[in-house]
Enzyme design. Structure first.
Site, short mmCIF file in Angstrom:
data_model
loop_
_atom_site.label_atom_id
_atom_site.label_comp_id
_atom_site.label_asym_id
_atom_site.label_seq_id
_atom_site.Cartn_x
_atom_site.Cartn_y
_atom_site.Cartn_z
N ASN A 76 -5.36 -10.15 5.73
CA ASN A 76 -4.54 -10.84 6.74
C ASN A 76 -4.20 -9.82 7.82
O ASN A 76 -4.52 -8.65 7.70
CB ASN A 76 -3.29 -11.47 6.12
N ASP B 92 -16.84 -10.77 -9.45
CA ASP B 92 -15.70 -10.09 -8.83
C ASP B 92 -16.22 -8.99 -7.90
O ASP B 92 -16.87 -8.04 -8.34
CB ASP B 92 -14.85 -9.49 -9.96
N ILE B 93 -15.91 -9.10 -6.63
CA ILE B 93 -16.43 -8.15 -5.63
C ILE B 93 -15.92 -6.73 -5.87
O ILE B 93 -16.55 -5.76 -5.46
CB ILE B 93 -16.12 -8.65 -4.20
N VAL C 283 -8.80 -12.35 -2.93
CA VAL C 283 -9.69 -11.18 -2.99
C VAL C 283 -8.97 -9.93 -2.47
O VAL C 283 -9.19 -8.82 -2.96
CB VAL C 283 -11.03 -11.49 -2.27
N ASP C 284 -8.10 -10.11 -1.51
CA ASP C 284 -7.30 -9.01 -0.94
C ASP C 284 -6.45 -8.36 -2.04
O ASP C 284 -6.44 -7.12 -2.22
CB ASP C 284 -6.42 -9.58 0.17
N1 AR6 Z 1 -14.20 -11.36 -5.80
C1 AR6 Z 1 -14.90 -12.18 -4.98
N2 AR6 Z 1 -14.40 -13.28 -4.40
C2 AR6 Z 1 -13.12 -13.58 -4.67
C3 AR6 Z 1 -12.29 -12.79 -5.50
C4 AR6 Z 1 -12.89 -11.62 -6.07
N3 AR6 Z 1 -12.20 -10.81 -6.88
N4 AR6 Z 1 -11.06 -13.36 -5.55
C5 AR6 Z 1 -11.11 -14.47 -4.80
N5 AR6 Z 1 -12.34 -14.62 -4.27
P1 AR6 Z 1 -9.04 -15.68 -0.34
P2 AR6 Z 1 -8.94 -16.14 2.57
C6 AR6 Z 1 -12.86 -15.66 -3.36
O1 AR6 Z 1 -7.95 -16.65 -0.57
O2 AR6 Z 1 -9.18 -17.58 2.39
C7 AR6 Z 1 -4.91 -13.29 0.97
O3 AR6 Z 1 -3.60 -13.48 0.52
C8 AR6 Z 1 -12.14 -16.99 -3.32
O4 AR6 Z 1 -12.57 -17.83 -4.37
O5 AR6 Z 1 -9.03 -14.40 -1.09
O6 AR6 Z 1 -9.71 -15.39 3.62
C9 AR6 Z 1 -4.96 -12.43 2.22
O7 AR6 Z 1 -3.97 -11.42 2.23
C10 AR6 Z 1 -12.57 -17.52 -1.96
O8 AR6 Z 1 -13.84 -18.15 -2.04
O9 AR6 Z 1 -9.13 -15.26 1.23
C11 AR6 Z 1 -4.74 -13.42 3.32
O10 AR6 Z 1 -3.36 -13.67 3.52
C12 AR6 Z 1 -12.75 -16.25 -1.12
O11 AR6 Z 1 -12.74 -15.16 -2.06
C13 AR6 Z 1 -5.42 -14.67 2.80
O12 AR6 Z 1 -5.42 -14.55 1.37
C14 AR6 Z 1 -11.66 -16.03 -0.09
O13 AR6 Z 1 -10.40 -16.44 -0.62
C15 AR6 Z 1 -6.86 -14.75 3.25
O14 AR6 Z 1 -7.39 -15.99 2.86
#
Ligand code: AR6
Length: 166
Positions: free
Chosen positions: A22, A8-9, A31-32
């Protein structure tokens, strides 16, 4: 030096972590959502003052309750099959995040796999862009950012980054 971590980052205590945000910069899922939950309400308040962010660009805030010092928010491209400049835009996310890190004398930074969750960018080409862009930046600007962490959340991404980083 480039390092790979799985987890978890929001737990990482580098100078900065990067958020896959976003264009509103007002939070979301993935992650956001995790970053905003862990940082607390003040992060959202600071983000409200930034007036959003274009795809491929990046903006910095403080990190509030997070263990790191700063959050660099960048907006990855939504995957549309590869014909909408997704590759260039994803590269810009990593490059512009590194530029902001350099400007703020950040020595260590952690990146999630931007765009590879909700935004649907295929994981392997996304990882290749991440690694190539960061390496290029470090060649061009050595002795700025010292430690780069790629933080992956799932086993598949871990294997992909391992195979690219050898
Ligand atoms: N720590 C590290 N990596 C993570 C974590 C975490 N806690 N949680 C998820 N990931 P995503 P995107 C990974 O969907 O595709 C949001 O709603 C996950 O497994 O978080 O850039 C924003 O507000 C994946 O590999 O981001 C935007 O609307 C990576 O992080 C949209 O999602 C990115 O997944 C952005 O989509």
């Amino acid at each position: 030096m480039i390092r790979l971590l799985k987890g978890d980052i929001t737990k990482v205590n580098t100078d900065a972590i990067v958020n896959a945000a976003n264009r509103t910069l007002l939070g979301g899922g993935g992650v956001d959502g995790a970053i905003h939950r862990a940082a607390g309400q003040e992060l959202l308040e600071e983000c409200r003052t930034l007036n959003g962010c274009e795809t491929g660009e990046a903006k910095i805030t403080k990190a509030y309750q997070l263990p790191c010092k700063y959050v660099i928010h960048t907006v990855g491209p939504v995957w549309h099959g590869g014909k909408k400049s997704e590759e260039e835009l994803l590269g810009k996310c990593y490059w512009n995040s590194m530029v902001i890190a350099k400007e703020n004398e950040i020595k260590s930074i952690a990146f999630p796999a931007i765009s590879t969750g909700v935004y649907g960018y295929p994981k392997r080409p996304a990882a290749k862009i991440a690694v190539d862009t960061v390496k290029k930046f470090m060649e061009q600007f050595p002795e700025t950012v010292e430690d780069i962490y790629f933080v992956v959340f799932d086993e598949e991404s871990l294997k992909i980054y391992e195979s690219i980083l050898v």
